[in-house]
Design an enzyme around this catalytic site. Structure first.
Site, short mmCIF file in Angstrom:
data_model
loop_
_atom_site.label_atom_id
_atom_site.label_comp_id
_atom_site.label_asym_id
_atom_site.label_seq_id
_atom_site.Cartn_x
_atom_site.Cartn_y
_atom_site.Cartn_z
CD GLN A 1 -0.10 -18.38 -3.81
OE1 GLN A 1 1.10 -18.61 -3.96
NE2 GLN A 1 -0.54 -17.24 -3.31
CB VAL B 1 10.58 -15.99 -2.21
CG1 VAL B 1 11.36 -15.07 -1.28
CG2 VAL B 1 11.25 -16.07 -3.58
CG HIS C 1 15.36 -20.18 3.53
ND1 HIS C 1 16.52 -19.44 3.51
CD2 HIS C 1 14.40 -19.33 3.92
CE1 HIS C 1 16.26 -18.20 3.86
NE2 HIS C 1 14.98 -18.11 4.12
CG ASP D 1 19.95 -19.53 3.10
OD1 ASP D 1 19.80 -18.82 4.09
OD2 ASP D 1 18.99 -20.05 2.47
P1 NAI Z 1 6.01 -8.40 3.30
O1 NAI Z 1 5.15 -8.67 4.47
O2 NAI Z 1 6.62 -7.06 3.10
O3 NAI Z 1 5.20 -8.72 1.97
C1 NAI Z 1 4.46 -9.88 1.80
C2 NAI Z 1 3.27 -9.50 0.92
O4 NAI Z 1 2.59 -10.71 0.59
C3 NAI Z 1 2.27 -8.60 1.61
O5 NAI Z 1 2.06 -7.46 0.79
C4 NAI Z 1 1.01 -9.47 1.73
O6 NAI Z 1 -0.17 -8.73 1.55
C5 NAI Z 1 1.22 -10.45 0.58
N1 NAI Z 1 0.51 -11.72 0.74
C6 NAI Z 1 0.33 -12.45 1.86
N2 NAI Z 1 -0.38 -13.55 1.60
C7 NAI Z 1 -0.62 -13.54 0.28
C8 NAI Z 1 -1.32 -14.41 -0.59
N3 NAI Z 1 -1.93 -15.52 -0.12
N4 NAI Z 1 -1.38 -14.08 -1.89
C9 NAI Z 1 -0.80 -12.98 -2.36
N5 NAI Z 1 -0.15 -12.10 -1.59
C10 NAI Z 1 -0.05 -12.38 -0.29
O7 NAI Z 1 7.13 -9.54 3.32
P2 NAI Z 1 8.51 -9.57 2.53
O8 NAI Z 1 9.55 -8.95 3.35
O9 NAI Z 1 8.28 -9.07 1.15
O10 NAI Z 1 8.81 -11.13 2.52
C11 NAI Z 1 7.99 -12.01 1.79
C12 NAI Z 1 8.26 -13.45 2.18
O11 NAI Z 1 9.54 -13.85 1.76
C13 NAI Z 1 8.21 -13.73 3.68
O12 NAI Z 1 7.59 -14.98 3.88
C14 NAI Z 1 9.67 -13.82 4.06
O13 NAI Z 1 9.84 -14.61 5.20
C15 NAI Z 1 10.21 -14.49 2.83
N6 NAI Z 1 11.64 -14.35 2.60
C16 NAI Z 1 12.33 -15.45 2.20
C17 NAI Z 1 13.67 -15.40 1.91
C18 NAI Z 1 14.40 -16.61 1.45
O14 NAI Z 1 15.63 -16.55 1.42
N7 NAI Z 1 13.77 -17.71 1.07
C19 NAI Z 1 14.40 -14.13 2.05
C20 NAI Z 1 13.58 -13.00 2.43
C21 NAI Z 1 12.24 -13.13 2.69
#
Ligand code: NAI
Length: 328
Positions: A114, A131, A189, A161
């Site tokens: 990416q 994120v 994070h 956070d």
């Molecule tokens: P989720 O599993 O519901 O959605 C993630 C999506 O990303 C899925 O639809 C998947 O198909 C897609 N995906 C995976 N690899 C990909 C790629 N290489 N290119 C494009 N799309 C791809 O997860 P959610 O709940 O939406 O969380 C997303 C991420 O954000 C996780 O890594 C989670 O740990 C992180 N997160 C970080 C936070 C922060 O404070 N920094 C807070 C909440 C979540």
């Protein structure tokens, strides 16, 4: 301006994006005068692409006046074309029995690709927010993979956070969140982050002095903030999504529109501030103005507790870098 801007969002069919995209399209992130075009990236598999189509149908059904266009993509080199904002939400989650190093390696692959795609096709001023976890290290990888883009435009999300810490302090004092100033969250994070209230104030008084309870700070507040993500999963059966999307909106809006002197926390590449090695993407207190952030400098680290917390979170970030260095 009435010219639409291009916003790329990865992981666009996931649950954070489901809470995020409608708010971007309604103008909460860039303002009610700024039309947007959403360039949505998902994995190429049929299920992910079908889910993405469904989200786009719903976005269409909202008839958002500011939503000038939408695109579904499976290739970052196309999805990031001319994008001025890239919200990298999708990442590889930890699977059953997966080792930490495997997880880091899988994400290194995603964020190298990416980063290269951003380098090749994005706007030269693209503002990037990572994120997807491990957010700081993923941002570092993307930055290293995009040598022609400004380093400082790669950021990681620590705003959730920061917001969690604000709310806990406000609740403890029985005061509105908006009255608290100068809170900082340092580092990664992850559970090693350091939510630091030493400089925080409320209506001109020190928050630390108002609370006046070091045991609460160390034994209740810090663990509550550190384990909040796990507590949400425990309660809801799914990880934070609404609060994560709110933090994305806050991070980007403040970066673009400015904070009028208010401190917020962003994960940004170090230039050596507070003796953090250059380029480590580290949570710092920043102020934003004119589309740029500035790290708040000159804060004193004269107590052992704070020094130790910074060292711990930095050590974790360095070990994450060491685990993926050979893959870049
Ligand atoms: P989720 O599993 O519901 O959605 C993630 C999506 O990303 C899925 O639809 C998947 O198909 C897609 N995906 C995976 N690899 C990909 C790629 N290489 N290119 C494009 N799309 C791809 O997860 P959610 O709940 O939406 O969380 C997303 C991420 O954000 C996780 O890594 C989670 O740990 C992180 N997160 C970080 C936070 C922060 O404070 N920094 C807070 C909440 C979540």
């Amino acid at each position: 301006s009435t010219k639409p801007v291009r916003i790329a969002v990865t992981g666009a069919a996931g649950q954070v994006s489901y809470a995020l995209l409608y708010r971007i399209a309604s103008g909460e992130m860039l303002g009610k005068d700024q039309p947007v075009i959403l360039q949505l990236l998902e994995l190429p598999n049929e299920k992910a692409q079908a889910a993405l189509k469904g989200v786009m149908m719903e976005l269409e059904d909202c008839a958002f006046p500011l939503l000038y266009g939408m695109e579904a993509h499976s290739d970052p080199a196309v999805a990031f074309k001319d994008t001025e904002y890239a919200l990298l939400v999708g990442s590889r989650p930890r699977g059953p029995g997966m080792e930490r190093t495997e997880l880091l390696a899988a994400n290194a692959q995603i964020f190298t690709a990416q980063g290269k795609a951003l380098d090749a096709v994005a706007s030269r001023n693209v503002k990037v927010l990572v994120v997807g976890n491990p957010a700081n290290t993923n941002a570092w990888i993307a930055m290293q993979s995009a040598p022609s883009l400004p380093r400082e435009n790669f950021t990681a999300m620590l705003r959730l956070d920061h917001n969690r810490a604000l709310s806990q302090l406000a609740a403890r004092m029985g005061k509105p969140v908006s009255l608290i100033k100068c809170l900082a969250v340092w580092g990664n994070h992850s559970s090693t982050m350091y939510p630091d209230y030493r400089f925080a104030s409320m209506e001109g008084e020190s928050v630390k002095d108002i609370i006046n309870d070091d045991a609460w700070y160390k034994d209740v507040f810090l663990p509550t903030v550190a384990k909040r993500g796990a507590a949400i999963i425990e309660a809801r059966g799914q990880s934070s999504a609404g609060s994560a999307a709110t933090a994305v909106i806050d991070h980007m809006r403040d970066w673009v529109m400015g904070t009028q002197g208010r401190w917020v926390t962003m994960g940004v590449p170090s230039n050596g501030e507070y003796d953090i090695p250059k380029n480590v993407v580290f949570g710092y207190p920043v102020t934003c103005s004119g589309g740029k952030y500035t790290i708040v400098e000159g804060l004193k680290f004269d107590d052992e507790f704070s020094q130790d917390r910074i060292e711990r979170t930095l050590a974790e970030l360095i070990s994450e870098q060491d685990a993926v260095k050979h893959l870049l």
